[in-house]
Design a protein around this motif. Structure first.
Motif, PDB file in Angstrom:
ATOM      1  N   GLY A  67       0.810  -1.212   0.000  1.00 27.11           N
ATOM      2  CA  GLY A  67       0.000   0.000   0.000  1.00 27.11           C
ATOM      3  C   GLY A  67       0.845   1.265   0.000  1.00 27.11           C
ATOM      4  O   GLY A  67       2.016   1.260   0.388  1.00 27.11           O
ATOM      5  N   ASP A  68       0.240   2.363  -0.422  1.00 29.55           N
ATOM      6  CA  ASP A  68       0.949   3.636  -0.559  1.00 29.55           C
ATOM      7  C   ASP A  68       1.454   4.169   0.781  1.00 29.55           C
ATOM      8  O   ASP A  68       2.544   4.738   0.862  1.00 29.55           O
ATOM      9  CB  ASP A  68       0.028   4.684  -1.195  1.00 29.55           C
ATOM     10  N   ALA A  69       0.653   3.997   1.839  1.00 30.98           N
ATOM     11  CA  ALA A  69       1.026   4.562   3.141  1.00 30.98           C
ATOM     12  C   ALA A  69       2.316   3.933   3.664  1.00 30.98           C
ATOM     13  O   ALA A  69       3.249   4.645   4.069  1.00 30.98           O
ATOM     14  CB  ALA A  69      -0.107   4.371   4.141  1.00 30.98           C
ATOM     15  N   VAL A  70       2.394   2.603   3.660  1.00 29.58           N
ATOM     16  CA  VAL A  70       3.595   1.922   4.145  1.00 29.58           C
ATOM     17  C   VAL A  70       4.798   2.283   3.288  1.00 29.58           C
ATOM     18  O   VAL A  70       5.906   2.496   3.800  1.00 29.58           O
ATOM     19  CB  VAL A  70       3.386   0.394   4.160  1.00 29.58           C
ATOM     20  N   THR A  71       4.594   2.369   1.980  1.00 33.96           N
ATOM     21  CA  THR A  71       5.691   2.716   1.085  1.00 33.96           C
ATOM     22  C   THR A  71       6.220   4.117   1.369  1.00 33.96           C
ATOM     23  O   THR A  71       7.437   4.334   1.470  1.00 33.96           O
ATOM     24  CB  THR A  71       5.224   2.627  -0.390  1.00 33.96           C
ATOM     25  N   ALA A  72       5.320   5.073   1.546  1.00 36.56           N
ATOM     26  CA  ALA A  72       5.724   6.447   1.843  1.00 36.56           C
ATOM     27  C   ALA A  72       6.405   6.534   3.206  1.00 36.56           C
ATOM     28  O   ALA A  72       7.405   7.248   3.382  1.00 36.56           O
ATOM     29  CB  ALA A  72       4.514   7.369   1.796  1.00 36.56           C
ATOM     30  N   GLN A  73       5.881   5.807   4.194  1.00 36.17           N
ATOM     31  CA  GLN A  73       6.474   5.817   5.532  1.00 36.17           C
ATOM     32  C   GLN A  73       7.845   5.159   5.533  1.00 36.17           C
ATOM     33  O   GLN A  73       8.745   5.580   6.264  1.00 36.17           O
ATOM     34  CB  GLN A  73       5.519   5.111   6.502  1.00 36.17           C
ATOM     35  N   SER A  74       8.017   4.144   4.712  1.00 34.28           N
ATOM     36  CA  SER A  74       9.324   3.495   4.584  1.00 34.28           C
ATOM     37  C   SER A  74      10.343   4.463   3.996  1.00 34.28           C
ATOM     38  O   SER A  74      11.511   4.496   4.415  1.00 34.28           O
ATOM     39  CB  SER A  74       9.218   2.247   3.701  1.00 34.28           C
ATOM     40  N   THR A  75       9.906   5.258   3.035  1.00 32.52           N
ATOM     41  CA  THR A  75      10.779   6.270   2.449  1.00 32.52           C
ATOM     42  C   THR A  75      11.254   7.258   3.507  1.00 32.52           C
ATOM     43  O   THR A  75      12.442   7.612   3.571  1.00 32.52           O
ATOM     44  CB  THR A  75      10.045   7.038   1.331  1.00 32.52           C
ATOM     45  N   ALA A  76      10.328   7.693   4.360  1.00 33.73           N
ATOM     46  CA  ALA A  76      10.677   8.639   5.423  1.00 33.73           C
ATOM     47  C   ALA A  76      11.663   8.019   6.405  1.00 33.73           C
ATOM     48  O   ALA A  76      12.613   8.686   6.854  1.00 33.73           O
ATOM     49  CB  ALA A  76       9.411   9.088   6.156  1.00 33.73           C
ATOM     50  N   ALA A  77      11.472   6.746   6.746  1.00 29.25           N
ATOM     51  CA  ALA A  77      12.362   6.071   7.694  1.00 29.25           C
ATOM     52  C   ALA A  77      13.772   5.947   7.119  1.00 29.25           C
ATOM     53  O   ALA A  77      14.769   6.165   7.823  1.00 29.25           O
ATOM     54  CB  ALA A  77      11.807   4.691   8.039  1.00 29.25           C
ATOM     55  N   ILE A  78      13.862   5.603   5.846  1.00 25.66           N
ATOM     56  CA  ILE A  78      15.176   5.471   5.210  1.00 25.66           C
ATOM     57  C   ILE A  78      15.856   6.828   5.102  1.00 25.66           C
ATOM     58  O   ILE A  78      17.071   6.960   5.293  1.00 25.66           O
ATOM     59  CB  ILE A  78      15.048   4.813   3.820  1.00 25.66           C
ATOM     60  N   GLU A 164       2.690 -11.660  12.504  1.00 24.30           N
ATOM     61  CA  GLU A 164       1.892 -10.764  13.338  1.00 24.30           C
ATOM     62  C   GLU A 164       2.569 -10.555  14.692  1.00 24.30           C
ATOM     63  O   GLU A 164       2.684  -9.418  15.176  1.00 24.30           O
ATOM     64  CB  GLU A 164       0.492 -11.365  13.538  1.00 24.30           C
ATOM     65  N   THR A 165       3.045 -11.642  15.279  1.00 24.45           N
ATOM     66  CA  THR A 165       3.726 -11.558  16.574  1.00 24.45           C
ATOM     67  C   THR A 165       5.018 -10.764  16.463  1.00 24.45           C
ATOM     68  O   THR A 165       5.326  -9.923  17.321  1.00 24.45           O
ATOM     69  CB  THR A 165       4.036 -12.972  17.108  1.00 24.45           C
ATOM     70  N   ALA A 166       5.792 -11.014  15.409  1.00 20.32           N
ATOM     71  CA  ALA A 166       7.076 -10.336  15.233  1.00 20.32           C
ATOM     72  C   ALA A 166       6.902  -8.821  15.091  1.00 20.32           C
ATOM     73  O   ALA A 166       7.633  -8.033  15.710  1.00 20.32           O
ATOM     74  CB  ALA A 166       7.800 -10.899  14.011  1.00 20.32           C
ATOM     75  N   VAL A 167       5.939  -8.409  14.282  1.00 25.43           N
ATOM     76  CA  VAL A 167       5.722  -6.977  14.078  1.00 25.43           C
ATOM     77  C   VAL A 167       5.151  -6.333  15.337  1.00 25.43           C
ATOM     78  O   VAL A 167       5.538  -5.213  15.706  1.00 25.43           O
ATOM     79  CB  VAL A 167       4.785  -6.732  12.871  1.00 25.43           C
ATOM     80  N   ASN A 168       4.255  -7.034  16.013  1.00 24.18           N
ATOM     81  CA  ASN A 168       3.685  -6.509  17.250  1.00 24.18           C
ATOM     82  C   ASN A 168       4.772  -6.318  18.311  1.00 24.18           C
ATOM     83  O   ASN A 168       4.788  -5.317  19.039  1.00 24.18           O
ATOM     84  CB  ASN A 168       2.603  -7.448  17.778  1.00 24.18           C
ATOM     85  N   ASP A 169       5.702  -7.272  18.393  1.00 24.34           N
ATOM     86  CA  ASP A 169       6.826  -7.151  19.325  1.00 24.34           C
ATOM     87  C   ASP A 169       7.710  -5.961  18.958  1.00 24.34           C
ATOM     88  O   ASP A 169       8.217  -5.251  19.844  1.00 24.34           O
ATOM     89  CB  ASP A 169       7.653  -8.430  19.323  1.00 24.34           C
ATOM     90  N   ALA A 170       7.905  -5.746  17.665  1.00 18.45           N
ATOM     91  CA  ALA A 170       8.731  -4.623  17.210  1.00 18.45           C
ATOM     92  C   ALA A 170       8.076  -3.288  17.567  1.00 18.45           C
ATOM     93  O   ALA A 170       8.758  -2.333  17.948  1.00 18.45           O
ATOM     94  CB  ALA A 170       8.961  -4.715  15.704  1.00 18.45           C
ATOM     95  N   GLU A 224       3.192  -0.042  12.288  1.00 16.60           N
ATOM     96  CA  GLU A 224       1.733  -0.077  12.453  1.00 16.60           C
ATOM     97  C   GLU A 224       1.049  -0.341  11.118  1.00 16.60           C
ATOM     98  O   GLU A 224       0.037  -1.046  11.050  1.00 16.60           O
ATOM     99  CB  GLU A 224       1.255   1.232  13.067  1.00 16.60           C
ATOM    100  N   GLY A 225       1.598   0.219  10.044  1.00 11.93           N
ATOM    101  CA  GLY A 225       1.057  -0.047   8.720  1.00 11.93           C
ATOM    102  C   GLY A 225       1.218  -1.502   8.341  1.00 11.93           C
ATOM    103  O   GLY A 225       0.303  -2.131   7.782  1.00 11.93           O
ATOM    104  N   LEU A 226       2.397  -2.065   8.646  1.00 18.07           N
ATOM    105  CA  LEU A 226       2.631  -3.480   8.363  1.00 18.07           C
ATOM    106  C   LEU A 226       1.702  -4.367   9.190  1.00 18.07           C
ATOM    107  O   LEU A 226       1.196  -5.385   8.703  1.00 18.07           O
ATOM    108  CB  LEU A 226       4.086  -3.835   8.672  1.00 18.07           C
TER     109      LEU A 226
END
Length: 274
Positions: A67-78, A164-170, A224-226
């Protein structure tokens, strides 16, 4: 914004960030007698190098599935990672200005005081968080195609639950780290400089922690997007729709592996049982 432009953005920023990371690793490796904190930072940079390479391997279709939101947020993180690496390189050049022949001089070594150590630790923690975030992005991006190769509904449920568990832990770890950043900022404000440290070192350390705080916020949005992406797949699975996995907002058509039950599909808003 055009989805293609968003995807081009994350792909475009990954390459220069990777280059920046590798330059910084090279600079740190040239310090023959580096403190342990610098060695740890070098290892963290290598981990981010691998994570960035995995993000570069994500396909256009996989980005669309996120999705666009996760992609845009990933760009900001990088982008935040790149900015921190550039800022740290500038500080490192200043700290080692008396060193020669790739050896950290005694004069420079003795001035690695409270602010510089705080700067290095904060940089390491930001890199560790960046590594977890980008690794999660690449992992969930490839999940969609992996699900199509699974043989049973139970395997699909297990795979989704694990992610789901891995991302929630992160997410939980990121929240905990965010709570600690405020305390670090306050401590840096009250700290007295060690011998040989200057006001510029305090300012530099404070800016790095502020950057870490900003990066943590960006990472949380990515995670959160993931998590939302995985929850969609999990909801489908728990509703008995294991063969139909939907990610993001750009999926079209049905993607089915091995199916032994009813598939519920929606075409133009009308549900069909196949």
């Amino acid at each position: 914004m055009d989805p293609l432009s968003i995807t081009a953005g994350v792909v475009g920023i990954a390459a220069p960030t990777l280059h920046c990371v590798r330059l910084l690793v090279k600079d740190l490796q040239n310090i023959a007698d580096a403190p342990d904190a610098v060695t740890t930072l070098t290892n963290d940079l290598r981990s981010v190098d691998l994570a960035l390479a995995s993000v570069q391997a994500v396909t256009e279709l996989q980005w669309k599935s996120l999705g666009d939101a996760v992609t845009a947020q990933s760009t900001a993180a990088i982008t935040s990672c790149k900015s921190s690496c550039e800022r740290f390189k500038t500080s490192l050049d200043r700290w080692t200005r008396h060193s020669t022949d790739g050896t950290l001089s005694w004069r420079d070594r003795t001035t690695l005081g409270v602010f510089k150590q705080g700067h290095i630790k904060s940089m390491s923690e930001q890199l560790q968080n960046c590594n977890v975030t980008l690794t999660s992005v690449a992992s969930i991006a490839t999940l969609h195609s992996s699900l199509q190769q699974t043989q049973t509904a139970e395997e699909i449920k297990t795979m989704i639950s694990t992610k789901e568990t891995a991302v929630n832990d992160a997410i939980a770890a990121t929240n905990g780290q965010s709570a600690e950043v405020g305390a670090k900022l306050e401590a840096l404000t009250l700290a007295e400089p060690d011998e040989g440290e200057m006001e510029a070192d305090q300012i530099s350390a404070t800016k790095q922690v502020a950057m870490e705080k900003k990066a943590l916020g960006e990472s949380r949005k990515v995670l959160e997007g993931l998590f939302s992406v995985i929850q969609t797949a999990a909801a489908n699975s728990r509703a008995g729709q294991e063969p139909t996995i939907t990610f993001g907002s750009h999926n079209q058509g049905q993607q089915v592996g091995v199916n032994s039950g009813t598939i519920h599909a929606t075409f133009s808003g009308k549900r069909k049982d196949l």
